[in-house]
Design an enzyme around this catalytic site. Structure first.
Site, PDB file in Angstrom:
ATOM      1  N   ALA A  66       0.861  -1.179   0.000  1.00  0.00           N
ATOM      2  CA  ALA A  66       0.000   0.000   0.000  1.00  0.00           C
ATOM      3  C   ALA A  66       0.900   1.232   0.000  1.00  0.00           C
ATOM      4  O   ALA A  66       2.045   1.180   0.467  1.00  0.00           O
ATOM      5  CB  ALA A  66      -0.892  -0.018   1.235  1.00  0.00           C
ATOM      6  N   GLY A 110       0.672  -5.001   0.905  1.00  0.00           N
ATOM      7  CA  GLY A 110      -0.527  -5.065   0.072  1.00  0.00           C
ATOM      8  C   GLY A 110      -0.263  -5.697  -1.294  1.00  0.00           C
ATOM      9  O   GLY A 110      -1.186  -6.227  -1.918  1.00  0.00           O
ATOM     10  N   GLU A 113      -0.538  -9.300  -0.671  1.00  0.00           N
ATOM     11  CA  GLU A 113      -1.962  -9.572  -0.408  1.00  0.00           C
ATOM     12  C   GLU A 113      -2.785  -9.532  -1.700  1.00  0.00           C
ATOM     13  O   GLU A 113      -3.681 -10.346  -1.908  1.00  0.00           O
ATOM     14  CB  GLU A 113      -2.504  -8.558   0.612  1.00  0.00           C
ATOM     15  N   GLU A 133       4.713  -5.091   7.103  1.00  0.00           N
ATOM     16  CA  GLU A 133       3.974  -4.007   7.769  1.00  0.00           C
ATOM     17  C   GLU A 133       4.427  -3.772   9.199  1.00  0.00           C
ATOM     18  O   GLU A 133       4.409  -2.652   9.701  1.00  0.00           O
ATOM     19  CB  GLU A 133       2.462  -4.320   7.770  1.00  0.00           C
TER      20      GLU A 133
HETATM   21  N1  CAA Z   1       4.643   3.171  -0.626  1.00  0.00           N
HETATM   22  C1  CAA Z   1       5.058   4.332  -1.155  1.00  0.00           C
HETATM   23  N2  CAA Z   1       6.246   4.467  -1.810  1.00  0.00           N
HETATM   24  C2  CAA Z   1       7.016   3.375  -1.923  1.00  0.00           C
HETATM   25  C3  CAA Z   1       6.639   2.130  -1.384  1.00  0.00           C
HETATM   26  C4  CAA Z   1       5.380   2.050  -0.715  1.00  0.00           C
HETATM   27  N3  CAA Z   1       4.913   0.920  -0.197  1.00  0.00           N
HETATM   28  N4  CAA Z   1       7.619   1.232  -1.638  1.00  0.00           N
HETATM   29  C5  CAA Z   1       8.578   1.891  -2.324  1.00  0.00           C
HETATM   30  N5  CAA Z   1       8.217   3.186  -2.493  1.00  0.00           N
HETATM   31  C6  CAA Z   1       8.961   4.250  -3.168  1.00  0.00           C
HETATM   32  C7  CAA Z   1      10.137   4.689  -2.320  1.00  0.00           C
HETATM   33  O1  CAA Z   1       9.722   5.653  -1.356  1.00  0.00           O
HETATM   34  C8  CAA Z   1      11.045   5.285  -3.375  1.00  0.00           C
HETATM   35  O2  CAA Z   1      10.577   6.574  -3.704  1.00  0.00           O
HETATM   36  P1  CAA Z   1      11.634   7.810  -3.944  1.00  0.00           P
HETATM   37  O3  CAA Z   1      12.431   7.353  -5.140  1.00  0.00           O
HETATM   38  O4  CAA Z   1      10.750   8.967  -4.218  1.00  0.00           O
HETATM   39  O5  CAA Z   1      12.447   7.881  -2.710  1.00  0.00           O
HETATM   40  C9  CAA Z   1      10.801   4.398  -4.578  1.00  0.00           C
HETATM   41  O6  CAA Z   1       9.552   3.732  -4.354  1.00  0.00           O
HETATM   42  C10 CAA Z   1      11.866   3.329  -4.753  1.00  0.00           C
HETATM   43  O7  CAA Z   1      11.988   2.621  -3.504  1.00  0.00           O
HETATM   44  P2  CAA Z   1      13.403   2.373  -2.761  1.00  0.00           P
HETATM   45  O8  CAA Z   1      14.348   3.480  -3.061  1.00  0.00           O
HETATM   46  O9  CAA Z   1      13.103   2.075  -1.332  1.00  0.00           O
HETATM   47  O10 CAA Z   1      13.879   1.057  -3.552  1.00  0.00           O
HETATM   48  P3  CAA Z   1      14.805  -0.122  -3.007  1.00  0.00           P
HETATM   49  O11 CAA Z   1      15.093  -0.973  -4.198  1.00  0.00           O
HETATM   50  O12 CAA Z   1      15.948   0.414  -2.224  1.00  0.00           O
HETATM   51  O13 CAA Z   1      13.886  -0.932  -1.956  1.00  0.00           O
HETATM   52  C11 CAA Z   1      11.842  -2.010  -1.225  1.00  0.00           C
HETATM   53  C12 CAA Z   1      12.741  -1.602  -2.427  1.00  0.00           C
HETATM   54  C13 CAA Z   1      12.556  -3.074  -0.384  1.00  0.00           C
HETATM   55  C14 CAA Z   1      10.573  -2.575  -1.832  1.00  0.00           C
HETATM   56  C15 CAA Z   1      11.542  -0.763  -0.349  1.00  0.00           C
HETATM   57  O14 CAA Z   1      11.079   0.283  -1.205  1.00  0.00           O
HETATM   58  C16 CAA Z   1      10.498  -0.981   0.708  1.00  0.00           C
HETATM   59  O15 CAA Z   1      10.809  -1.559   1.729  1.00  0.00           O
HETATM   60  N6  CAA Z   1       9.263  -0.509   0.445  1.00  0.00           N
HETATM   61  C17 CAA Z   1       8.187  -0.567   1.438  1.00  0.00           C
HETATM   62  C18 CAA Z   1       7.622  -1.966   1.571  1.00  0.00           C
HETATM   63  C19 CAA Z   1       6.540  -1.965   2.607  1.00  0.00           C
HETATM   64  O16 CAA Z   1       6.723  -1.641   3.748  1.00  0.00           O
HETATM   65  N7  CAA Z   1       5.330  -2.376   2.171  1.00  0.00           N
HETATM   66  C20 CAA Z   1       4.175  -2.467   3.048  1.00  0.00           C
HETATM   67  C21 CAA Z   1       3.376  -1.229   2.963  1.00  0.00           C
HETATM   68  S1  CAA Z   1       2.041  -1.182   4.135  1.00  0.00           S
HETATM   69  C22 CAA Z   1       0.816  -2.142   3.473  1.00  0.00           C
HETATM   70  O17 CAA Z   1       0.952  -2.685   2.398  1.00  0.00           O
HETATM   71  C23 CAA Z   1      -0.452  -2.242   4.312  1.00  0.00           C
HETATM   72  C24 CAA Z   1      -1.402  -3.272   3.831  1.00  0.00           C
HETATM   73  O18 CAA Z   1      -1.407  -4.381   4.306  1.00  0.00           O
HETATM   74  C25 CAA Z   1      -2.380  -2.971   2.830  1.00  0.00           C
END
Ligand code: CAA
Length: 259
Positions: A66, A110, A113, A133
């Site tokens: 998400a 998400g 999911e 999460e």
């Molecule tokens: N939401 C918003 N933006 C996101 C995102 C997310 N879930 N995941 C990645 N991005 C964005 C980053 O902020 C980044 O943006 P900028 O370039 O503007 O800084 C861009 O995508 C690229 O990401 P990274 O620089 O972090 O890329 P990476 O290759 O170093 O890492 C990753 C990749 C491991 C996927 C890392 O981005 C990450 O950990 N993302 C978050 C994953 C996460 O926590 N997901 C769960 C979200 S909560 C949820 O989903 C609730 C639910 O159950 C519905």
């Protein structure tokens, strides 16, 4: 219909393909994307020419979860009041034709999911699955705590949900989360071949089979077996059952009419 966060196309006039398309955010799932995805899938579901759908992302990310930027400032009143997640994330569950997830790269939170809400997953060798999460102070909110244990068992699911650890494609296949792992450059070919083979099957039986397997996944055993039995009985009311069995006995190819 024009979309901004997804791309939509058909293959062979029979398979509807939706590609998640927010590359800068690794396909993070926001309200607009989930609305557009739901609209596109419902349109394919209603189109008699379409027999199966595929949802996919980019090589780097199926979806990284998400959209954290969109939800970081939400309060309890916002998420409960707007029924955040349920409103537009559940649309995919009302789609009656099969939906295959073709997963390359990250399928996190998400994203994992959403892939689990599809009917089965084919994964590229670089796929990574996780429910991280917990690391941002929440828990999975789109069915992850329910579907992951059913898919891979309690111990592995609990570990992933509590630690946020990612699982690679090989582990996901061993655990039964994905049906198959294929080379990255073959992902769409393999997903399309599976979709086309489903399109060859009698449409009513395909929908009935999907409904019955989902009943097993979502409910108890005796309920599920009874549901299966009744749907099985009901297919004897279709022309395709007669045609399928007659063709088998006559050693000819069946000509299904979805009736
Ligand atoms: N939401 C918003 N933006 C996101 C995102 C997310 N879930 N995941 C990645 N991005 C964005 C980053 O902020 C980044 O943006 P900028 O370039 O503007 O800084 C861009 O995508 C690229 O990401 P990274 O620089 O972090 O890329 P990476 O290759 O170093 O890492 C990753 C990749 C491991 C996927 C890392 O981005 C990450 O950990 N993302 C978050 C994953 C996460 O926590 N997901 C769960 C979200 S909560 C949820 O989903 C609730 C639910 O159950 C519905």
């Amino acid at each position: 219909m024009t979309y901004e966060t997804i791309e939509v196309r058909t293959e062979a006039g029979k398979v509807g393909i939706v590609t998640l398309n927010r590359p800068k955010q690794l396909n993070a799932l926001n309200d607009q994307l989930m609305d557009e995805l739901g609209t596109a899938l419902k349109a394919f579901d209603a189109d008699p020419a379409i027999g199966c759908m595929i949802v996919t992302g980019s090589e780097k990310a199926f979806a990284a979860g998400a959209d954290i930027a969109a939800m970081a400032k939400y309060t309890y009143a916002d998420v409960y009041g707007k029924d955040f997640i349920t409103r537009n994330w559940e649309t995919i569950r009302s789609v009656r034709k099969p939906v295959i997830a073709a997963v390359s790269g990250f399928a996190l939170g998400g994203g994992c999911e959403l892939a689990m809400m599809c009917d089965f997953m084919i994964a590229a060798e670089n796929a990574k699955f996780g429910q991280p999460e917990i690391k941002i102070g929440i828990i999975p909110g789109a069915g992850g705590t329910q579907r992951l244990p059913r898919a891979i068992g309690k111990s592995k699911a609990m570990e992933m949900v509590l630690t946020g650890r990612m699982m690679d494609a090989a582990e996901a296949e061993r655990a039964g989360l994905v049906s198959r792992v294929v080379p990255i450059d073959k992902l769409m070919d393999e997903a399309l071949a599976a979709a086309l083979s489903i399109c060859e099957m009698p449409g009513l039986a395909v929908m009935a089979a999907k409904e019955a397997v989902n009943r097993s996944f979502e409910g108890g055993l005796s309920d599920g077996v009874m549901f299966e039995r009744r749907v099985f009985h009901s297919l004897y009311g279709t022309e395709d059952q007669k045609e399928g069995m007659d063709a088998f006995l006559a050693k000819r190819k069946p000509a299904f009419k979805n009736r």
